[in-house]
Design a protein around this motif. Structure first.
Motif, short mmCIF file in Angstrom:
data_model
loop_
_atom_site.label_atom_id
_atom_site.label_comp_id
_atom_site.label_asym_id
_atom_site.label_seq_id
_atom_site.Cartn_x
_atom_site.Cartn_y
_atom_site.Cartn_z
N ALA A 5 53.67 11.59 71.89
CA ALA A 5 54.26 12.68 71.11
C ALA A 5 54.39 12.30 69.64
N ALA A 6 54.77 11.06 69.36
CA ALA A 6 54.96 10.62 67.98
C ALA A 6 53.64 10.52 67.22
N ALA A 7 52.54 10.35 67.93
CA ALA A 7 51.24 10.15 67.28
C ALA A 7 50.55 11.45 66.89
N HIS A 8 51.13 12.60 67.26
CA HIS A 8 50.46 13.88 67.01
C HIS A 8 51.37 14.88 66.32
N ARG A 9 50.78 15.72 65.51
CA ARG A 9 51.52 16.78 64.83
C ARG A 9 51.63 18.03 65.69
#
Length: 133
Positions: free
Chosen positions: A17-21
């Protein structure tokens, strides 16, 4: 309701989740009371920054694997980029009150919800306790 999940699986979902906008999504696999694996899926929604739709190819493959003796689908996960880890109105509109698990990541947190039927027959999300092991 308490549902167990390993720290490693939860960290995998949080990292994704943190790696994607855009909203990420995937399936939760396991059995009653325990998430034993996750299966990331492509988000094929028309507007993945605001909505999610699991890739139907992944969903069908997971159902086939479960029928062949693999882990059962107990729910799914998705993220709310820039939002909180609570079900949105869109989530409620798309959910089925079937008792499935909804793990939502947002605001740096992960919270688990159970999709149940409210008094009016509409979806009601009830928070479940994540038991991190």
């Amino acid at each position: 309701m308490r549902v167990g999940i390993s720290r490693g699986l939860l960290e995998q979902i949080m990292s994704e989740a943190a790696a994607h906008r855009h909203e990420v999504c995937g399936l939760l696999l396991g059995k009653a009371g325990r998430i034993e694996a996750v299966r990331p899926a492509a988000n094929v929604a028309g507007d993945p920054a605001r909505h999610f739709e699991l890739d139907p190819v992944e969903l069908i493959a997971a159902h086939r694997a479960a029928r062949a003796g693999g882990a059962a689908i107990v729910g799914h996960y998705h993220s709310h980029p820039g939002g909180q880890a609570v079900p949105s109105q869109t989530d409620a509109a798309c959910a089925t009150p079937d008792g499935s698990l909804w793990l939502i990541v947002g605001g740096g947190a992960a919270r688990l919800w159970l999709a149940t039927a409210g008094r009016d027959g509409q979806v009601q999300f009830v928070e479940a306790l994540l038991d991190i092991m």
